[in-house]
Design a protein around this motif. Structure first.
Motif, mmCIF file in Angstrom:
data_model
loop_
_atom_site.group_PDB
_atom_site.id
_atom_site.type_symbol
_atom_site.label_atom_id
_atom_site.label_comp_id
_atom_site.label_asym_id
_atom_site.label_seq_id
_atom_site.Cartn_x
_atom_site.Cartn_y
_atom_site.Cartn_z
ATOM 1 N N TYR A 50 3.898 -8.246 -0.131
ATOM 2 C CA TYR A 50 2.495 -8.228 0.944
ATOM 3 C C TYR A 50 2.399 -6.800 1.467
ATOM 4 O O TYR A 50 1.097 -6.039 1.550
ATOM 5 N N ALA A 51 3.470 -6.523 1.564
ATOM 6 C CA ALA A 51 3.722 -5.243 2.651
ATOM 7 C C ALA A 51 3.388 -4.357 1.845
ATOM 8 O O ALA A 51 3.035 -2.827 2.609
ATOM 9 N N ARG A 52 3.773 -3.853 0.541
ATOM 10 C CA ARG A 52 3.930 -3.430 -0.206
ATOM 11 C C ARG A 52 5.496 -2.535 -0.342
ATOM 12 O O ARG A 52 5.835 -2.439 -1.692
ATOM 13 N N GLU A 53 5.985 -1.884 0.633
ATOM 14 C CA GLU A 53 6.597 -1.422 1.722
ATOM 15 C C GLU A 53 6.974 -1.447 2.634
ATOM 16 O O GLU A 53 5.779 -1.312 3.584
ATOM 17 N N ALA A 73 20.693 -9.495 3.178
ATOM 18 C CA ALA A 73 20.406 -9.689 2.154
ATOM 19 C C ALA A 73 19.463 -8.572 1.584
ATOM 20 O O ALA A 73 19.520 -8.651 -0.433
ATOM 21 N N LEU A 74 18.990 -8.064 1.665
ATOM 22 C CA LEU A 74 18.406 -6.476 1.095
ATOM 23 C C LEU A 74 19.290 -5.767 0.127
ATOM 24 O O LEU A 74 19.148 -5.679 -0.720
ATOM 25 N N ARG A 75 20.821 -6.009 0.123
ATOM 26 C CA ARG A 75 21.526 -5.646 -0.608
ATOM 27 C C ARG A 75 21.670 -6.547 -1.996
ATOM 28 O O ARG A 75 22.305 -5.909 -2.780
ATOM 29 N N THR A 85 14.209 1.033 -3.158
ATOM 30 C CA THR A 85 14.644 2.079 -2.256
ATOM 31 C C THR A 85 13.423 2.769 -2.056
ATOM 32 O O THR A 85 14.177 3.722 -2.889
ATOM 33 N N ARG A 86 13.123 3.330 -1.345
ATOM 34 C CA ARG A 86 11.999 4.833 -1.384
ATOM 35 C C ARG A 86 12.477 5.487 0.247
ATOM 36 O O ARG A 86 12.142 5.067 1.022
ATOM 37 N N ARG A 87 13.349 6.687 0.442
ATOM 38 C CA ARG A 87 13.250 7.334 1.787
ATOM 39 C C ARG A 87 13.000 7.632 2.180
ATOM 40 O O ARG A 87 11.773 8.947 1.862
ATOM 41 N N ASP A 88 11.812 7.331 3.572
ATOM 42 C CA ASP A 88 10.910 8.584 4.062
ATOM 43 C C ASP A 88 11.452 9.004 5.429
ATOM 44 O O ASP A 88 10.882 8.591 6.069
ATOM 45 N N ARG A 95 10.277 -2.021 -0.963
ATOM 46 C CA ARG A 95 9.383 -2.777 -1.989
ATOM 47 C C ARG A 95 9.695 -3.180 -3.518
ATOM 48 O O ARG A 95 10.664 -3.425 -4.181
ATOM 49 N N LEU A 96 9.170 -4.208 -4.180
ATOM 50 C CA LEU A 96 9.547 -5.015 -5.160
ATOM 51 C C LEU A 96 9.369 -3.940 -6.682
ATOM 52 O O LEU A 96 9.257 -3.172 -6.682
ATOM 53 N N ALA A 97 10.548 -4.447 -6.671
ATOM 54 C CA ALA A 97 10.720 -3.675 -8.400
ATOM 55 C C ALA A 97 11.087 -4.114 -9.265
ATOM 56 O O ALA A 97 10.983 -4.137 -10.881
ATOM 57 N N ASP A 98 10.885 -5.529 -9.182
ATOM 58 C CA ASP A 98 10.868 -6.876 -10.514
ATOM 59 C C ASP A 98 9.026 -6.744 -11.047
ATOM 60 O O ASP A 98 8.393 -8.137 -9.904
ATOM 61 N N ALA A 99 8.553 -6.598 -11.831
ATOM 62 C CA ALA A 99 7.328 -7.702 -12.146
ATOM 63 C C ALA A 99 6.891 -8.707 -12.470
ATOM 64 O O ALA A 99 5.921 -9.339 -11.724
ATOM 65 N N THR A 100 8.308 -9.347 -12.927
ATOM 66 C CA THR A 100 8.178 -11.383 -12.815
ATOM 67 C C THR A 100 7.569 -11.809 -11.292
ATOM 68 O O THR A 100 7.243 -12.686 -11.050
#
Length: 122
Positions: A50-53, A73-75, A85-88, A95-100
């Motif tokens: 829901y946050a997208r990132e 947990a994220l690991r 991940t995306r570094r800013d 962010r989600l990486a799995d479309a399913t």
């Protein structure tokens, strides 16, 4: 399948075998489901969806978990290819990486309906 086994409906058995496909794929999805089955990890996935990132600190605030617990947990979720991940600058956003998994979240927790126009004006 045991060739000597008596079948009640061979056509349905054949359809089930075709649908089952490669057992390695079944094993892979069973592993994914075991990762997603944990309530804390599922809460993280839904929040990310829901946050997208979103950052670890913000996920901790949303879920009531510690930053360390969220990071662990994220690991695991990242190791299973469920998030990326995306570094800013100094902030790492997940962010989600799995479309399913994205689709599953829509089935488990569909988007809330928009309030009626008169409710928005209140």
């Amino acid at each position: 399948m045991d060739p000597g086994r008596k079948l009640i409906d061979p056509d349905r058995v054949a359809a089930a075998i075709d649908g089952l496909g490669d057992r390695a794929v079944i094993d892979e999805w069973a592993q994914r489901f075991s990762v997603v089955a944990d309530p804390s990890r599922l809460a993280l996935l839904v929040s990310i969806h829901y946050a997208r990132e979103i950052s670890v600190t913000d996920l901790a605030a949303v879920t009531g978990m510690t930053d360390t617990a969220v990071s662990q947990a994220l690991r695991l979720l990242r190791a299973h290819g469920l998030v990326t991940t995306r570094r800013d600058g100094r902030v790492v956003r997940y962010r989600l990486a799995d479309a399913t998994v994205h689709e599953l979240i829509h089935r488990v927790r569909p988007h809330a309906e928009q309030p009626a126009k008169d409710e928005q004006d209140r």
